[in-house]
Design an enzyme around this catalytic site. Structure first.
Site, PDB file in Angstrom:
ATOM      1  N   ARG A  67       0.857  -1.196   0.000  1.00  0.00           N
ATOM      2  CA  ARG A  67       0.000   0.000   0.000  1.00  0.00           C
ATOM      3  C   ARG A  67       0.883   1.232   0.000  1.00  0.00           C
ATOM      4  O   ARG A  67       1.781   1.348   0.842  1.00  0.00           O
ATOM      5  CB  ARG A  67      -0.855   0.055   1.269  1.00  0.00           C
ATOM      6  N   THR A 108      -1.385   7.479  -0.215  1.00  0.00           N
ATOM      7  CA  THR A 108      -2.696   7.338  -0.880  1.00  0.00           C
ATOM      8  C   THR A 108      -3.452   6.097  -0.413  1.00  0.00           C
ATOM      9  O   THR A 108      -4.654   5.988  -0.661  1.00  0.00           O
ATOM     10  CB  THR A 108      -2.517   7.222  -2.404  1.00  0.00           C
ATOM     11  N   ASP A 112       1.060  -3.469  12.222  1.00  0.00           N
ATOM     12  CA  ASP A 112       1.495  -3.783  10.856  1.00  0.00           C
ATOM     13  C   ASP A 112       1.874  -5.257  10.795  1.00  0.00           C
ATOM     14  O   ASP A 112       2.904  -5.680  11.337  1.00  0.00           O
ATOM     15  CB  ASP A 112       2.691  -2.895  10.473  1.00  0.00           C
ATOM     16  N   ASP A 144       5.389  -6.220   9.248  1.00  0.00           N
ATOM     17  CA  ASP A 144       6.513  -5.859  10.121  1.00  0.00           C
ATOM     18  C   ASP A 144       6.582  -6.779  11.339  1.00  0.00           C
ATOM     19  O   ASP A 144       7.673  -7.198  11.746  1.00  0.00           O
ATOM     20  CB  ASP A 144       6.381  -4.403  10.590  1.00  0.00           C
TER      21      ASP A 144
HETATM   22  C1  PRP Z   1      -0.820  -4.815   4.453  1.00  0.00           C
HETATM   23  C2  PRP Z   1      -1.607  -6.099   4.608  1.00  0.00           C
HETATM   24  C3  PRP Z   1      -2.505  -6.071   3.403  1.00  0.00           C
HETATM   25  C4  PRP Z   1      -2.800  -4.605   3.239  1.00  0.00           C
HETATM   26  C5  PRP Z   1      -4.182  -4.341   3.785  1.00  0.00           C
HETATM   27  O1  PRP Z   1       0.210  -4.976   3.580  1.00  0.00           O
HETATM   28  O2  PRP Z   1      -0.810  -7.246   4.694  1.00  0.00           O
HETATM   29  O3  PRP Z   1      -1.904  -6.603   2.236  1.00  0.00           O
HETATM   30  O4  PRP Z   1      -1.815  -3.906   3.997  1.00  0.00           O
HETATM   31  O5  PRP Z   1      -4.561  -3.056   3.548  1.00  0.00           O
HETATM   32  P1  PRP Z   1      -5.746  -2.662   2.563  1.00  0.00           P
HETATM   33  O6  PRP Z   1      -6.884  -3.575   2.856  1.00  0.00           O
HETATM   34  O7  PRP Z   1      -6.055  -1.227   2.940  1.00  0.00           O
HETATM   35  O8  PRP Z   1      -5.257  -2.754   1.146  1.00  0.00           O
HETATM   36  P2  PRP Z   1       1.270  -3.789   3.287  1.00  0.00           P
HETATM   37  O9  PRP Z   1       0.776  -2.911   2.174  1.00  0.00           O
HETATM   38  O10 PRP Z   1       1.605  -3.094   4.563  1.00  0.00           O
HETATM   39  O11 PRP Z   1       2.514  -4.547   2.691  1.00  0.00           O
HETATM   40  P3  PRP Z   1       3.559  -5.536   3.408  1.00  0.00           P
HETATM   41  O12 PRP Z   1       2.814  -6.833   3.692  1.00  0.00           O
HETATM   42  O13 PRP Z   1       4.615  -5.719   2.387  1.00  0.00           O
HETATM   43  O14 PRP Z   1       4.027  -4.890   4.668  1.00  0.00           O
HETATM   44  N1  URA Z   2      -2.004  -3.400   7.085  1.00  0.00           N
HETATM   45  C1  URA Z   2      -1.576  -3.873   8.266  1.00  0.00           C
HETATM   46  O1  URA Z   2      -0.560  -4.590   8.335  1.00  0.00           O
HETATM   47  N2  URA Z   2      -2.272  -3.572   9.368  1.00  0.00           N
HETATM   48  C2  URA Z   2      -3.374  -2.807   9.318  1.00  0.00           C
HETATM   49  O2  URA Z   2      -3.975  -2.559  10.387  1.00  0.00           O
HETATM   50  C3  URA Z   2      -3.804  -2.322   8.081  1.00  0.00           C
HETATM   51  C4  URA Z   2      -3.100  -2.641   6.977  1.00  0.00           C
END
Ligand code: PRP
Ligand code: URA
Length: 206
Positions: A101, A105, A197, A200
């Site tokens: 994400r 945005t 997160d 993370d």
């Molecule tokens: C997180 C999570 C989802 C997304 C959810 O990933 O694992 O994929 O955010 O958010 P949304 O429903 O608003 O799209 P992130 O973008 O943080 O990527 P990462 O797993 O690489 O940390």
């Molecule tokens: N992605 C995450 O990892 N946690 C949240 O709460 C939302 C998006």
């Protein structure tokens, strides 16, 4: 359709995931265990076919799974759910879709996609612990549909109402499975109270 799964073990383990003091090792193990517990419900309607086999004592007409299962974790955090489910469905094939994400945005960006062949003949399970705005999941589902997938289930751990509504609107044919449905998103798009997160915490990157 939303399936909000309820089971004392799920609730207990989800509490562990949510605790801010839960460290990477325990977070990773618990996420895998929760995915494994959810596997029982998300596979409930898999089709079976009749087979005749030989047991040590004789002939037996019984049943076996009739359809391939394909697991598609959304990178990164969805990776933490793969082993829990594939332990129970060892024949499952695994695709990957990479998304992040944009922090400003909140729009999902797809950076990788690789799927097994014959998605149209499989039950495809999209795995991601977090269903926040729903942007990442809805785009992942669309990419899979464009690649031929017809039967798709979305398996998340924690969801926000906004994300659930988005998937129901964009993909009314997709079943959504959650272990927890939380109150809301904060102004950064994080689920509250949520678990932080997920990527993370799973990989120890913060
Ligand atoms: C997180 C999570 C989802 C997304 C959810 O990933 O694992 O994929 O955010 O958010 P949304 O429903 O608003 O799209 P992130 O973008 O943080 O990527 P990462 O797993 O690489 O940390
Ligand atoms: N992605 C995450 O990892 N946690 C949240 O709460 C939302 C998006």
């Amino acid at each position: 359709m939303l399936h909000l799964l309820k089971h004392p073990l799920l609730t207990h383990k989800l509490t562990l995931l949510r605790r801010k003091d839960t460290e990477t090792k325990e977070f990773r193990e618990t996420l895998e265990e929760i995915a494994g517990l959810m596997a029982y419900e998300i596979t409930r309607d898999l089709p079976l076919r009749d087979v005749t086999i030989e047991t040590p004592l004789g002939i037996c007409t019984t049943q076996e799974l009739a359809m391939d299962v394909v697991l598609v974790p959304i990178l990164r955090a969805g990776l933490g759910m793969v082993d829990g489910i594939s332990n129970l469905i060892p024949t499952a094939r695994i695709g990957h879709i990479g998304m992040y994400r944009d922090h400003i945005t909140l729009q999902p960006m797809t950076y990788y996609a690789k799927f097994p062949d014959n998605l149209s003949n499989a039950t495809v399970m999209v795995l991601d612990p977090m269903l926040a705005t729903g942007g990442s999941s809805t785009d992942a589902i669309q990419v899979l549909k464009n690649s031929g997938a017809k039967i798709i289930k979305l398996v998340c751990i924690v969801g926000a109402p906004q994300g659930v509504e988005r998937i129901m609107h964009d993909h009314p044919d997709v079943q959504i499975f959650l272990a927890g449905l939380d109150e809301r998103l904060n102004d950064k798009g994080y689920i509250v109270p949520g678990l932080g997160d997920a990527g993370d915490r799973l990989f120890g990157t913060k």
